[in-house]
Design an enzyme around this catalytic site. Structure first.
Site, PDB file in Angstrom:
ATOM      1  N   ILE A 104      58.659 -51.995 -98.204  1.00 20.74           N
ATOM      2  CA  ILE A 104      57.619 -52.763 -98.893  1.00 20.74           C
ATOM      3  C   ILE A 104      56.667 -53.396 -97.889  1.00 20.74           C
ATOM      4  O   ILE A 104      57.078 -53.830 -96.816  1.00 20.74           O
ATOM      5  CB  ILE A 104      58.249 -53.847 -99.813  1.00 20.74           C
ATOM      6  CG1 ILE A 104      57.169 -54.548-100.645  1.00 20.74           C
ATOM      7  CG2 ILE A 104      59.053 -54.867 -99.014  1.00 20.74           C
ATOM      8  CD1 ILE A 104      57.735 -55.371-101.811  1.00 20.74           C
ATOM      9  N   ASP A 106      54.221 -56.505 -97.952  1.00 19.57           N
ATOM     10  CA  ASP A 106      53.905 -57.689 -98.761  1.00 19.57           C
ATOM     11  C   ASP A 106      52.635 -58.321 -98.171  1.00 19.57           C
ATOM     12  O   ASP A 106      51.529 -57.923 -98.498  1.00 19.57           O
ATOM     13  CB  ASP A 106      55.117 -58.633 -98.712  1.00 19.57           C
ATOM     14  CG  ASP A 106      54.948 -59.871 -99.569  1.00 19.57           C
ATOM     15  OD1 ASP A 106      53.828 -60.093-100.055  1.00 19.57           O
ATOM     16  OD2 ASP A 106      55.916 -60.631 -99.740  1.00 19.57           O
TER      17      ASP A 106
HETATM   18  C1  PRP Z   1      60.789 -57.006 -95.715  1.00 23.05           C
HETATM   19  C2  PRP Z   1      60.313 -55.552 -95.730  1.00 23.05           C
HETATM   20  C3  PRP Z   1      59.229 -55.519 -94.713  1.00 23.05           C
HETATM   21  C4  PRP Z   1      58.681 -56.936 -94.726  1.00 23.05           C
HETATM   22  C5  PRP Z   1      57.372 -56.955 -95.438  1.00 23.05           C
HETATM   23  O1  PRP Z   1      61.745 -57.161 -94.729  1.00 23.05           O
HETATM   24  O2  PRP Z   1      61.356 -54.670 -95.425  1.00 23.05           O
HETATM   25  O3  PRP Z   1      59.724 -55.192 -93.425  1.00 23.05           O
HETATM   26  O4  PRP Z   1      59.624 -57.758 -95.425  1.00 23.05           O
HETATM   27  O5  PRP Z   1      56.815 -58.253 -95.450  1.00 23.05           O
HETATM   28  P1  PRP Z   1      55.363 -58.588 -94.909  1.00 23.05           P
HETATM   29  O6  PRP Z   1      54.442 -57.481 -95.333  1.00 23.05           O
HETATM   30  O7  PRP Z   1      55.030 -59.893 -95.634  1.00 23.05           O
HETATM   31  O8  PRP Z   1      55.435 -58.754 -93.433  1.00 23.05           O
HETATM   32  P2  PRP Z   1      62.726 -58.420 -94.640  1.00 23.05           P
HETATM   33  O9  PRP Z   1      62.160 -59.426 -93.664  1.00 23.05           O
HETATM   34  O10 PRP Z   1      63.003 -58.939 -96.021  1.00 23.05           O
HETATM   35  O11 PRP Z   1      64.024 -57.846 -93.958  1.00 23.05           O
HETATM   36  P3  PRP Z   1      65.075 -56.728 -94.463  1.00 23.05           P
HETATM   37  O12 PRP Z   1      64.301 -55.459 -94.684  1.00 23.05           O
HETATM   38  O13 PRP Z   1      66.025 -56.634 -93.308  1.00 23.05           O
HETATM   39  O14 PRP Z   1      65.716 -57.250 -95.719  1.00 23.05           O
END
Ligand code: PRP
Length: 183
Positions: A104, A106
């Protein structure tokens, strides 16, 4: 129909919808890189591991899989946008065709950091692929392969978690607001 876990408000993308889209993305990538010697797929842990596993098994071109992990600060609350590298690639990517694979995007801080970090390593080409993207006014990094645009809600499943829960659900669902505490 199976009962939805009480943390979950609704299913946003069914298993069938996801699988169909992943196959289409893999077909597109296979076609775009048909003349390449091979493609490096870089999965961003933890979230991308399920998407990457499905995506790469549908590719019809030679490919190498590797992983990176980053941690970000200020995900909720005051957003600093600071990203820190926790796990790096095993090998150099100089003169390789590289695709960053995310679950994703975000706010885009993570992809932006990764894109510029990897761009600095002189790959032949660098593209981005994400299963999900949240609707945002502006994003500082290009997304070349996109599965689905989704609303700005907390989603779990198919690699995505809430406090490390719900990651292995085969579908993507909206987490209830009272569970995430985000209004
Ligand atoms: C999530 C996802 C992306 C990031 C996106 O990772 O996998 O790497 O957030 O967010 P952004 O566009 O606002 O930077 P997360 O930090 O939740 O870690 P995980 O995948 O290990 O759960």
């Amino acid at each position: 129909m199976t009962n939805l876990h009480p943390d979950l408000a609704r299913i946003i993308l069914s298993e069938g919808e996801i699988q169909e889209r992943v196959k289409a993305l893999a077909a597109q990538i296979s076609s775009d890189y048909a003349n390449a010697e091979r493609v490096y797929l870089i999965g961003i842990l933890k979230g991308a591991f399920i998407f990457l596993a499905d995506l790469c098994r549908h590719l019809t071109i030679p490919h190498v899989v590797d992983f990176m992990s980053v941690s970000s600060y200020g995900k909720s609350g005051v957003v600093s946008g600071a990203v820190r590298l926790m796990l790096d690639l095993r090998d150099p990517i100089q003169n390789e065709h590289v695709i960053i694979v995310e679950d994703i995007v975000d706010k885009g801080h993570t992809l932006n950091y990764l894109y510029h970090t990897l761009q600095g390593r002189s790959p032949t080409s660098l593209r981005t692929c994400t299963l999900l993207q949240k609707k945002r006014d502006k994003l500082d990094v290009p997304i070349d392969y996109l599965g689905f645009m989704i609303p700005d809600v907390w989603v779990v499943g198919y690699g995505l978690d809430y406090a490390d829960k719900h990651r292995t659900l085969p579908f993507v669902a909206e987490l209830k607001r009272e569970v995430s505490g985000i209004s």
